[in-house]
Scaffold this active site. Structure first.
Site, PDB file in Angstrom:
ATOM      1  N   VAL A  83       0.931  -1.168  -0.096  1.00  0.00           N
ATOM      2  CA  VAL A  83      -0.192  -0.057  -0.015  1.00  0.00           C
ATOM      3  C   VAL A  83       0.945   1.317  -0.189  1.00  0.00           C
ATOM      4  O   VAL A  83       1.803   1.157   0.885  1.00  0.00           O
ATOM      5  CB  VAL A  83      -0.995   0.040   1.224  1.00  0.00           C
ATOM      6  CG1 VAL A  83      -0.231   0.070   2.513  1.00  0.00           C
ATOM      7  CG2 VAL A  83      -1.916   1.066   1.085  1.00  0.00           C
ATOM      8  N   SER A  84       0.718   2.153  -0.842  1.00  0.00           N
ATOM      9  CA  SER A  84       1.213   3.602  -0.780  1.00  0.00           C
ATOM     10  C   SER A  84       0.310   4.527  -0.153  1.00  0.00           C
ATOM     11  O   SER A  84      -0.747   4.209   0.267  1.00  0.00           O
ATOM     12  CB  SER A  84       1.405   4.154  -2.277  1.00  0.00           C
ATOM     13  OG  SER A  84       0.490   4.310  -2.923  1.00  0.00           O
ATOM     14  N   THR A  85       0.865   5.720   0.275  1.00  0.00           N
ATOM     15  CA  THR A  85       0.113   6.528   1.012  1.00  0.00           C
ATOM     16  C   THR A  85      -1.033   7.012   0.060  1.00  0.00           C
ATOM     17  O   THR A  85      -2.238   7.277   0.542  1.00  0.00           O
ATOM     18  CB  THR A  85       0.907   7.709   1.260  1.00  0.00           C
ATOM     19  OG1 THR A  85       2.237   7.346   1.932  1.00  0.00           O
ATOM     20  CG2 THR A  85       0.440   8.782   2.163  1.00  0.00           C
ATOM     21  N   ASP A  93      -2.560   5.078  -2.052  1.00  0.00           N
ATOM     22  CA  ASP A  93      -3.521   4.071  -2.201  1.00  0.00           C
ATOM     23  C   ASP A  93      -4.463   4.052  -0.807  1.00  0.00           C
ATOM     24  O   ASP A  93      -5.697   3.827  -1.265  1.00  0.00           O
ATOM     25  CB  ASP A  93      -2.785   2.729  -2.354  1.00  0.00           C
ATOM     26  CG  ASP A  93      -2.227   2.651  -3.745  1.00  0.00           C
ATOM     27  OD1 ASP A  93      -2.359   3.120  -4.796  1.00  0.00           O
ATOM     28  OD2 ASP A  93      -0.899   1.917  -3.612  1.00  0.00           O
ATOM     29  N   GLN A  94      -3.873   4.008   0.160  1.00  0.00           N
ATOM     30  CA  GLN A  94      -4.585   4.149   1.297  1.00  0.00           C
ATOM     31  C   GLN A  94      -5.651   5.364   1.290  1.00  0.00           C
ATOM     32  O   GLN A  94      -6.757   5.059   1.762  1.00  0.00           O
ATOM     33  CB  GLN A  94      -3.602   4.186   2.438  1.00  0.00           C
ATOM     34  CG  GLN A  94      -4.304   3.792   3.752  1.00  0.00           C
ATOM     35  CD  GLN A  94      -3.608   3.535   4.955  1.00  0.00           C
ATOM     36  OE1 GLN A  94      -2.444   2.902   4.734  1.00  0.00           O
ATOM     37  NE2 GLN A  94      -3.986   3.263   6.139  1.00  0.00           N
TER      38      GLN A  94
END
Length: 273
Positions: free
Chosen positions: A14-16, A18-19
């Site tokens: 998860v990237s920032t 994406d979250q």
């Protein structure tokens, strides 16, 4: 290892961004994948978590690389991921991965996208989904560029305010407390003083309370298009974009251009010495 058994590596990423967009944290992905494996009868061998890393081409993902090494060494034979875009969003990278999986008799199963590379149809569906994903990335990039361009034209410069300017309501406006210093630098250079002489003079006078004026800081000011009201976005990239008259200038375009001519003359003299 029994190839009929699916020995899995659960890949969590998860990237920032994406979250923020999807709300799927690593613990949530992990729980869903464990439930998925239990339903499918897969054996979970290990977990591989890349937190805060985008799936863009060129980004190094240490856990994903470890996962591939474990496939090579036959510790696992199946990658289980939440969605296809957890693995990659590039068609090129995806084709490379399919080839890698084929060469190592391994597979990919995605819980949310219902993708399984064990069949020709599964591979075809994955390619279609990857094409859609890449198209969305390209469209988002285009929209971002259009939005950024519009903001810059309104004076919203996405950089730290240079000497002589300040940000006010997100717009770059003249800072009248330091504007005179910039004007003086251009005038002194235009009158024939070198970068070194200007920085030496400013240090002696402790201009703005500073004694660390350098040739490079004077050069940066004299070559910055913002002082004539223009802005270059992506100046150090292969395709910079030039915007004219986006902020109030501190010096005239004529003065700025004449200083650039003077700079070239000075460089020529130095080379001839």
């Amino acid at each position: 290892m029994d190839n009929n058994k699916k020995i899995c590596g659960l890949y969590l990423r998860v990237s920032t961004e994406d979250q923020a967009r999807e709300g799927f944290s690593l613990p949530e992905q992990k729980q869903r994948l464990e439930d998925f494996c239990k339903y499918k009868g897969y054996i979970i061998k290990d977990y591989y978590e890349d937190a805060g890393i985008s799936a863009k081409t060129g980004n190094y993902r240490p856990e994903f690389e470890r996962l591939k090494e474990d496939i090579k060494s036959k510790k696992i034979n199946t990658i289980v991921a939440f969605k296809l875009d957890r693995i990659t969003r590039s068609i090129y990278d995806w084709e490379e991965l399919i080839t890698f999986l084929d060469e190592n008799a391994a597979y990919l199963d995605c819980a949310n996208d219902e993708i399984n590379t064990t069949t020709a149809n599964g591979k075809m569906i994955s390619r279609l989904l990857m094409s859609v994903s890449q198209n969305e990335i390209e469209r988002t990039s285009e929209r971002t560029k259009v939005g950024l361009s519009g903001a810059i034209k309104q004076g919203h410069i996405p950089h730290q305010a240079p000497l002589g300017y300040k940000h006010e309501n997100k717009k770059l406006v003249i800072d009248y407390t330091t504007k005179d210093v910039v004007e003086r630098i251009f005038k002194l250079y235009h009158d024939g003083l070198s970068y070194q002489k200007i920085s030496t003079l400013f240090n002696k006078e402790e201009v703005l309370g500073k004694t660390n004026w350098r040739d490079s800081s004077i050069t940066a000011i004299l070559t910055n298009e913002i002082y004539k009201g223009d802005f270059v976005h992506g100046k150090r990239t292969k395709s910079p974009t030039y915007y004219e008259n986006v902020v109030e200038p501190i010096v005239s375009k004529e003065m700025w251009e004449e200083c650039q001519v003077q700079k070239k003359k000075n460089l020529k003299v130095i080379k001839e010495l």
